[in-house]
Structures are given as C-alpha cells and as structure tokens.
Scaffold this motif. Structure first.
Motif, PDB file in Angstrom:
ATOM      1  N   THR A 189       0.797  -1.234   0.000  1.00 34.50           N
ATOM      2  CA  THR A 189       0.000   0.000   0.000  1.00 34.50           C
ATOM      3  C   THR A 189       0.822   1.272   0.000  1.00 34.50           C
ATOM      4  OG1 THR A 189      -0.136   0.068   2.439  1.00 34.50           O
ATOM      5  CG2 THR A 189      -1.846  -1.185   1.260  1.00 34.50           C
ATOM      6  N   SER A 190       2.140   1.186   0.060  1.00 34.75           N
ATOM      7  CA  SER A 190       2.936   2.410   0.144  1.00 34.75           C
ATOM      8  C   SER A 190       4.278   2.237  -0.550  1.00 34.75           C
ATOM      9  CB  SER A 190       3.157   2.819   1.608  1.00 34.75           C
ATOM     10  OG  SER A 190       3.849   1.810   2.311  1.00 34.75           O
ATOM     11  N   ARG A 249       3.911   7.864  -1.779  1.00 33.11           N
ATOM     12  CA  ARG A 249       2.565   7.544  -2.271  1.00 33.11           C
ATOM     13  C   ARG A 249       1.995   6.416  -1.414  1.00 33.11           C
ATOM     14  NH1 ARG A 249      -0.723   8.071  -6.823  1.00 33.11           N
ATOM     15  NH2 ARG A 249      -1.952   6.240  -7.377  1.00 33.11           N
ATOM     16  N   LYS A 250       0.792   6.622  -0.897  1.00 29.22           N
ATOM     17  CA  LYS A 250       0.204   5.633   0.008  1.00 29.22           C
ATOM     18  C   LYS A 250      -1.279   5.465  -0.264  1.00 29.22           C
ATOM     19  CE  LYS A 250      -0.091   4.236   4.854  1.00 29.22           C
ATOM     20  NZ  LYS A 250       0.429   2.886   4.528  1.00 29.22           N
ATOM     21  N   GLN A 251      -1.696   4.229  -0.232  1.00 25.33           N
ATOM     22  CA  GLN A 251      -3.117   3.922  -0.362  1.00 25.33           C
ATOM     23  C   GLN A 251      -3.802   4.115   0.985  1.00 25.33           C
ATOM     24  OE1 GLN A 251      -4.348  -0.284  -0.795  1.00 25.33           O
ATOM     25  NE2 GLN A 251      -5.316   0.340  -2.720  1.00 25.33           N
ATOM     26  N   THR A 252      -4.986   4.717   0.974  1.00 28.98           N
ATOM     27  CA  THR A 252      -5.747   4.899   2.203  1.00 28.98           C
ATOM     28  C   THR A 252      -6.487   3.603   2.531  1.00 28.98           C
ATOM     29  OG1 THR A 252      -7.740   5.686   1.074  1.00 28.98           O
ATOM     30  CG2 THR A 252      -6.042   7.326   1.584  1.00 28.98           C
ATOM     31  N   TYR A 307      -2.981   9.078  -1.467  1.00 32.52           N
ATOM     32  CA  TYR A 307      -2.457  10.419  -1.227  1.00 32.52           C
ATOM     33  C   TYR A 307      -0.956  10.412  -1.461  1.00 32.52           C
ATOM     34  CZ  TYR A 307      -0.826   9.025   3.480  1.00 32.52           C
ATOM     35  OH  TYR A 307      -0.197   8.418   4.538  1.00 32.52           O
ATOM     36  N   GLU A 308      -0.444  11.588  -1.814  1.00 29.58           N
ATOM     37  CA  GLU A 308       0.974  11.757  -2.089  1.00 29.58           C
ATOM     38  C   GLU A 308       1.504  12.978  -1.355  1.00 29.58           C
ATOM     39  OE1 GLU A 308       0.991   9.980  -6.685  1.00 29.58           O
ATOM     40  OE2 GLU A 308       1.465  12.092  -6.297  1.00 29.58           O
ATOM     41  N   ILE A 309       2.703  12.842  -0.822  1.00 28.41           N
ATOM     42  CA  ILE A 309       3.429  13.959  -0.216  1.00 28.41           C
ATOM     43  C   ILE A 309       4.794  13.999  -0.887  1.00 28.41           C
ATOM     44  CG2 ILE A 309       4.371  14.935   1.905  1.00 28.41           C
ATOM     45  CD1 ILE A 309       2.270  13.329   3.454  1.00 28.41           C
ATOM     46  N   GLU A 335      -5.639  11.343  -4.962  1.00 30.20           N
ATOM     47  CA  GLU A 335      -5.956  10.764  -6.256  1.00 30.20           C
ATOM     48  C   GLU A 335      -6.967   9.647  -6.077  1.00 30.20           C
ATOM     49  OE1 GLU A 335      -2.927  10.373  -9.493  1.00 30.20           O
ATOM     50  OE2 GLU A 335      -3.191   8.241  -9.071  1.00 30.20           O
ATOM     51  N   GLY A 336      -8.053   9.712  -6.837  1.00 31.31           N
ATOM     52  CA  GLY A 336      -9.104   8.718  -6.754  1.00 31.31           C
ATOM     53  C   GLY A 336      -9.379   8.061  -8.088  1.00 31.31           C
ATOM     54  N   TYR A 337      -9.768   6.791  -8.051  1.00 31.34           N
ATOM     55  CA  TYR A 337     -10.118   6.014  -9.231  1.00 31.34           C
ATOM     56  C   TYR A 337     -11.582   5.582  -9.130  1.00 31.34           C
ATOM     57  CZ  TYR A 337      -5.121   5.693 -10.199  1.00 31.34           C
ATOM     58  OH  TYR A 337      -3.799   5.987 -10.472  1.00 31.34           O
TER      59      TYR A 337
END
Length: 273
Positions: free
Chosen positions: A203-204, A232-235, A242-244, A267-269
């Motif tokens: 996830t990251s 980059r990490k999946q919630t 989200y990305e930082i 970012e959403g799909y």
C-alpha cells in the motif's frame, strides 16, 4: 459516493458503446470505463498558490472488438511520470485538454492510431508504436516512438526510451529519456530522469527522482532541473491514494535560484478497468 460515481461511469460507457451495437452479433462483454481524478496543492517559494487538478477518462468499447478506446484527459498521457506540477513552461500548457478515439488493430498491439482534439482545441492525428524487451533477468528496456500532426502546430515527433533495473525485490532503478521535435518552433525539447522506486509494502512506496529538461534553440541548453522524494500511500479505501512530495526546483527564468516546495495530492479512481 464512490459506488454511485463508479456506477455512473460504467453506465455512461455502456451507453456510448451501444451506439456501435450490431443486432446480429451478441457481445458477452460489457463496456468498461475508468475515471482518474487528482487534486493537489503545490506551494513553493516564489509561487505559493499553485493548484493542480488533473482528470483522465478512458472508455473501452467491446462492440468495436476492444480495438477502439475513447480517451479524455487534461494532460498529455506521455508525461505521466514527469513532475509537471512544478513546471509552467509553454510546452506543458499546450498539452492540456485532450479528447480522442484511439484505434488498435489488435487489443494487445503496440501500434496505435489516434484522432481527436487537443492543444488549445486543435484537431490532430497521431500514430505511435510502443514495445519493450528484456535484456537480462534484472534489466528491461521499453521504447516509444510517435509522429503527429496538429492543424496549427503542424508536424511533430516524439522518441522515448526507458531502462528499468530490478536492484532488489523492493527497489527498482529507472533511467528515462524523452525527445520532442516541434515543427511550429523548429526546435526540440529533451528530458532525462533518474528514479529510484522503493516499495515498502502493498500500500505504500516512495519515489526518489532527479529530473532535467532543456531545449535546442536558440542553443542547446538546460532549462530546469529538479530533485524530489514522493511518498505515495493507499488509504483504507483501495480506490483512494495520497501523495506527499517535497522538492527543490532550479529554473533558468529564475536564474537557477533554488525554489523549495512540497506537493500535497489526493488521487481517486472510479469505475472499472
């Protein structure tokens, strides 16, 4: 909310695909559609109010034997791995908003053809060939060549090639090159990047990058370079990320004085691919 939007995307894809339905042929595949939406805030020294909003829509049409895709995007999809948010060059702005039909003789073919509208709503046609091959067990090369015509910008061509090296199970090293020729201005843009993609878990991941860009006119010269580290990490939702990304940017039009910034993105799909 995500379920409602995704169902709307798939219903719209099916509605569009039905235009090409043949009553004498029964298709057992459903039309697929995917929407990718990215929102971001990218403050940096000397420019604190930059907002990023990017959209990409892709519709797959089984009634056309999955040979034709409908694509709508607000950016050139060749540029996906570039750090675009920190750049304000005329070339990048020219590539905004694109709607097109893409045709392939076979769904898995590397050769594709596209007609549509883009670059300040010019009509255009483009042919592209993509392929790749394995050099060793750990090293892979991919290449991409295209030629296009816009009604005002005239002809252009792009060549890019990328080397991926599996350094370990968690780390991938990437070297990317891209060259763009523009008939409108009789020059070409060159870009090179070096990246390290480190995956922590499913996830990251973090991407370390060094990017340079230049032009050939009025002489061969460097226009900007940038270093960044993007987390980059999946919630908890598998469709939301989200990305930082802290970065440092040096540009010729700013006398190569360092500009420090950070990119914050969601970012959403939606839909199904």
């Amino acid at each position: 909310m995500h379920k409602t939007v995704s169902e709307s995307v798939l219903d719209t894809a099916q509605w569009f695909d039905n235009f090409f339905a043949n009553k004498n042929v029964q298709e057992d595949q459903k039309a697929l559609g995917e929407v990718r939406l990215r929102l971001g805030w990218i403050p940096r020294s000397r420019e604190l109010e930059e907002i990023e909003a990017r959209l990409k829509v892709r519709v797959k049409l089984p009634n056309l034997k999955n040979r034709v895709d409908l694509i709508l995007t607000d950016s050139d999809d060749d540029q996906e791995d570039k750090i675009r948010s920190s750049r304000r060059s005329q070339f990048n702005r020219d590539d905004s908003f694109n709607v097109a039909l893409r045709y392939k003789a076979r769904p898995d073919s590397g050769l594709s053809h596209r007609i549509g509208f883009g670059r300040r709503f010019q009509y255009y046609a483009r042919s592209r060939y993509r392929d790749g091959f394995t050099l060793t067990d750990s090293l892979e090369m991919r290449y991409d060549a295209s030629i296009y015509y816009y009604n005002r910008d005239k002809f252009g061509a792009t060549l890019s090639f990328t080397f991926d090296y599996d350094f370990s199970q968690e780390l991938l090293l990437r070297y990317h090159n891209r060259f763009d020729y523009r008939d409108r201005s009789k020059d070409w843009i060159w870009q090179h990047s070096w990246q390290g993609l480190h995956q922590f878990d499913d996830t990251s991941a973090v991407i370390y990058g060094f990017y340079i860009e230049g032009i050939s006119q009025p002489n061969y010269r460097l226009e900007e370079y940038l270093v960044s580290a993007k987390l980059r990490k999946q919630t908890k939702r598998n469709w939301l990320f989200y990305e930082i990304e802290p970065f440092v940017l040096w540009r010729r039009d700013e006398h190569f004085s360092a500009s420090y910034g950070i990119a914050l993105r969601l970012e959403g799909y939606f839909g199904e691919r």
